[in-house]
Each structure stands twice: as C-alpha cells, then as structure tokens.
Design an enzyme around this catalytic site. Structure first.
Site, PDB file in Angstrom:
ATOM      1  N   LYS A   1     -12.421  -1.949   7.774  1.00 32.94           N
ATOM      2  CA  LYS A   1     -11.606  -2.944   8.672  1.00 32.94           C
ATOM      3  C   LYS A   1     -12.058  -3.147  10.121  1.00 32.94           C
ATOM      4  CE  LYS A   1      -8.688  -3.194   4.793  1.00 32.94           C
ATOM      5  NZ  LYS A   1      -8.799  -4.161   3.941  1.00 32.94           N
TER       6      LYS A   1
ATOM      7  N   ASP B   1      -1.429   6.363   6.875  1.00 34.16           N
ATOM      8  CA  ASP B   1      -2.547   5.700   6.421  1.00 34.16           C
ATOM      9  C   ASP B   1      -2.726   4.559   7.637  1.00 34.16           C
ATOM     10  OD1 ASP B   1      -4.413   3.800   5.298  1.00 34.16           O
ATOM     11  OD2 ASP B   1      -3.098   3.719   3.362  1.00 34.16           O
TER      12      ASP B   1
ATOM     13  N   TRP C   1       0.816  -1.229   0.012  1.00 38.36           N
ATOM     14  CA  TRP C   1       0.029  -0.017  -0.040  1.00 38.36           C
ATOM     15  C   TRP C   1       0.771   1.250   0.055  1.00 38.36           C
ATOM     16  CZ3 TRP C   1      -4.626  -0.617  -2.030  1.00 38.36           C
ATOM     17  CH2 TRP C   1      -5.150  -1.739  -1.711  1.00 38.36           C
TER      18      TRP C   1
END
Length: 414
Positions: free
Chosen positions: A232, A207, A118
């Site tokens: 999540k 993030d 990511w």
C-alpha cells in the site's frame, strides 16, 4: 533516464498501489546490476553480505522513522495480512498457554473489534482455527445507518473487552469500507486505549496494512504485534512487516505441551526472529524496493512529512465529497469523523453516472478509482506515493464532473 520519459497514468488503485517513479528507476538498475556486483537483485543470494545489508538497513529505516522501541523486534515475512490472521492467533495462543498451563480452550478469550471487511475476515479465521472463544468487542454494523454496513467507528461505550484475553485485535484502516480510527487520540472515534487494562503487557494486535507509515503509530509501544503488507504505502506486493514485542516471540513447540496448537514453522515468530527473517528465501525484490521507498521517505522528512501531506490530500477529497453530496451528485458512505485518510469512498448518483465518472477520469490519465467489488461505488486511494499534484489533478476533474452533472440535472426535460 528522467521521470518525464515514461508514459504513466496516475494510479489511485487500492493495491498493489502506486510507487514513486524515482524508486522504480533505481530498482530497474538494480535488476540488472545490484550495487556493482554484476548480479541483479532478483538473482543474488539472500545469504550474501550485500542482501543481508539490505535487510538490516530496512529494519533500521523502519525502527528510526516509527521510533520502534528496543522492546520490539522487526521481522519480515511473506503471505500478506491474510497469513497474519492465522499467525497472530497461533502465536498469541501459544503465549497464553505458556502463561496459563492447563487452561481450557473455552476459557480463553480472543477479542476482535469489527469495523470492516478485513477485521471480519480476521475474526472468522480465529473462529475457524479454534483454541479459544472469539469475543466480538464491538460490531460497527450495529451502529450503522442501515444496520448492516461498516460505515463508522462505534462509540467507546459500546466496546466490551474481555478481562484477560489472549489477544485484542483491531484493523486501523479498513481499505474496502473506507473507515479508519481517528488520528486524534482525544477523538470519540479514536481507538479506545483508555478502556484497556493499565500497567500490564497488553496482548494488543493491530493490522496496519493500508496505513503503515502514512503517519506515526499512536502508542506503538503498547502493542504486542503490529503487522502490515508492504503493497500500500511502502513497496510492492510480497513483503509483510511485523513489529513484535519480545514477550510474544515464544517457544511454540514448548507451548504444545501446555495444550497449544502446533504452529506451522513459517508462521512461528520465533522461527523468523531466530533466523533474522532469513529462514527461507524472502521476496528479495520486495525487500529491496521497500528499502528504496523508505530511503526516499527519510530524505523527505519521514512519517511526520507524510502525515501532513496525507492530511492535505484527504481534506481536499472529503471537501469534494461534501460538495458533491450537497448538490445531489455524490453520496458519502462513511459517517463523518470515521473516514479513512487512505481510502476515500462514495457513490456517484444517477443513471450511468458512475460509468461516466470512471471513463472521464481515465481519459484524463487517472485509473484505479472503482470501488471494491463487494461494495461498489468509487474508492480513491491516497497512499504515500500519490503526490499533492496528483491529488490536485483529480480535484480539478471532480469539480468539473460535479458541475457537469449538476447542470445536466437542472436542465428541463426535453
């Protein structure tokens, strides 16, 4: 309707992830009749006083549980973390151009810490957008066992930050690779805050998509921007949470006159802030369900409660990975000290062994254990809605699997 009336399996998937059954039950009622309005939450106006209260309550729950200071605004948007790969660059470049009018693009540094798939995607998007020069602060692949995998948090001495970057980006937990910065700030695998400039407003961007609200956020006040997809730990897909320091909410149109790239209106943090996150129709169901999740979290003890719970769950799983590795059944994929609490990854060794592992788990009502398609193997996601009982059931199964595989390996050839 009680929670025992549902035929549900345990969802260890990486996202969209498991949600508490009690929240799903309450949300189902809200879909039919939201707070006695006679209108379902999916149908109600986002301008109504009832939904405005939901947004305000959600903001308050996040601010209280994470202890977000008054220097930061909490915003809600859509597009997930991937949209923020673009938004953080454009907004932080606008901020930098306003602070440094006339600076040439080649003299603007964008610092990226690469620890997994990511963060690499985020850096690639910054390169694609332009407006500054991407500086790779550190690339974890250069410190990996094979020279090409994201399997570690690099040593602090390898981090090379720019002296005056427009932004400094890191991904706290790498969902695909199972790598996470240590929760102990004194650890050599913690994020190296001590290497950053002191006594200044840092352009630090994090993030937190796959670890948001699984524990307190270290040095939250020192961040310029923290963002996270809800899907999540705290809600269904469709909602992105932003925590933005006030000085990073800038007039992006004024920045254009200083050489900044025009920012699409829905990527501008000022647009979101001025409209109180209601410039356009938000993901009303996601916002509502996230509020329900955070209300439940608050009743249970907030992020401190979940920090301890998540610690226990992770310790159980990593003990099993170690046991399986010692017996030649598993192979760990992440160096010790760099492992994620949220996403436990490993390989199952032996011809057909991974297939046996997954099929055996599914027969016992446990799904979502297959690793990301780009790296394979097994991935156990232990987000907040996964209970200790869920983890214990998986623990029991894995112990049995290790015993069976070990016995089969020790059998003499026929």
């Amino acid at each position: 309707m009680s929670s025992t009336d549902h035929s549900r399996v345990i969802n260890f998937g990486a996202g969209p992830s498991a949600l508490p059954v009690s929240v799903l039950e309450e949300a189902a009622q809200g879909l039919l009749n939201f707070q006695g309005t006679g209108i379902g939450i999916a149908e109600i106006s986002h301008r109504s006083k009832e939904f405005t209260e939901v947004v305000n309550e959600l903001e308050s729950l996040i601010r209280t549980q994470l202890d977000v200071p008054s220097t930061h605004t909490i915003l809600f948007t859509q597009g997930g973390g991937s949209s923020q790969f673009s938004a953080v660059v454009l907004n932080m470049l606008a901020r930098y151009k306003l602070l440094h009018p006339g600076v040439a693009n080649e003299d603007v540094a964008l610092d990226y810490v690469l620890t997994g798939s990511w963060s690499k995607k985020a850096a690639d998007e910054a390169k694609r957008l332009g407006g500054g020069k991407v500086n790779i602060v550190v690339d974890a692949r250069e410190h990996s066992k094979d020279g090409k995998s994201f399997d570690n948090i690099p040593p602090h001495e390898a981090f090379k930050f720019s002296p005056d970057p427009a932004l400094i980006y890191y991904c706290e937990n790498e969902t695909v690779d199972g790598v996470e910065f240590s929760h102990d700030l004194s650890s050599p695998t913690a994020f190296p805050f001590h290497l950053l400039p002191q006594n200044t407003l840092l352009p630090l961007v994090a993030d937190y998509s796959s670890s948001f609200m699984c524990r307190p956020i270290p040095r939250l006040a020192d961040h310029a921007i923290i963002y996270a997809g809800a899907q999540k730990n705290i809600g269904p897909a469709g909602l992105t949470v932003l925590i933005v320091r006030h000085d990073c909410i800038v007039d992006v149109d004024a920045a254009v006159t200083c050489g900044a790239t025009p920012v699409p209106i829905m990527l501008s943090y000022k647009t979101l802030a001025d409209s109180k996150s209601l410039y356009n129709t938000p993901s009303v169901i996601s916002v509502y369900m996230t509020k329900l999740v955070l209300e439940r979290m608050n009743k249970l003890g907030g992020v401190k409660y979940f920090e301890e719970l998540n610690r226990k769950k992770a310790e159980k799983m990593y003990a099993l990975v170690k046991e399986g590795e010692e017996k030649g059944v598993f192979r760990r994929k992440v160096k010790e000290g760099s492992e994620s609490w949220m996403n436990v990854v490993f390989d199952v060794l032996g011809d057909g062994a991974e297939k046996r592992f997954l099929e055996g788990a599914e027969k016992q009502g446990m799904k979502g254990l297959k690793g990301h398609r780009s790296v394979g193997g097994i991935r156990i996601s232990l987000y907040n809605a996964i209970t200790e009982d869920d983890t214990d059931k998986l623990e029991k199964y894995i112990k049995e699997f290790i015993e069976q595989e070990t016995a089969a390996k020790n059998q003499p050839n026929a």
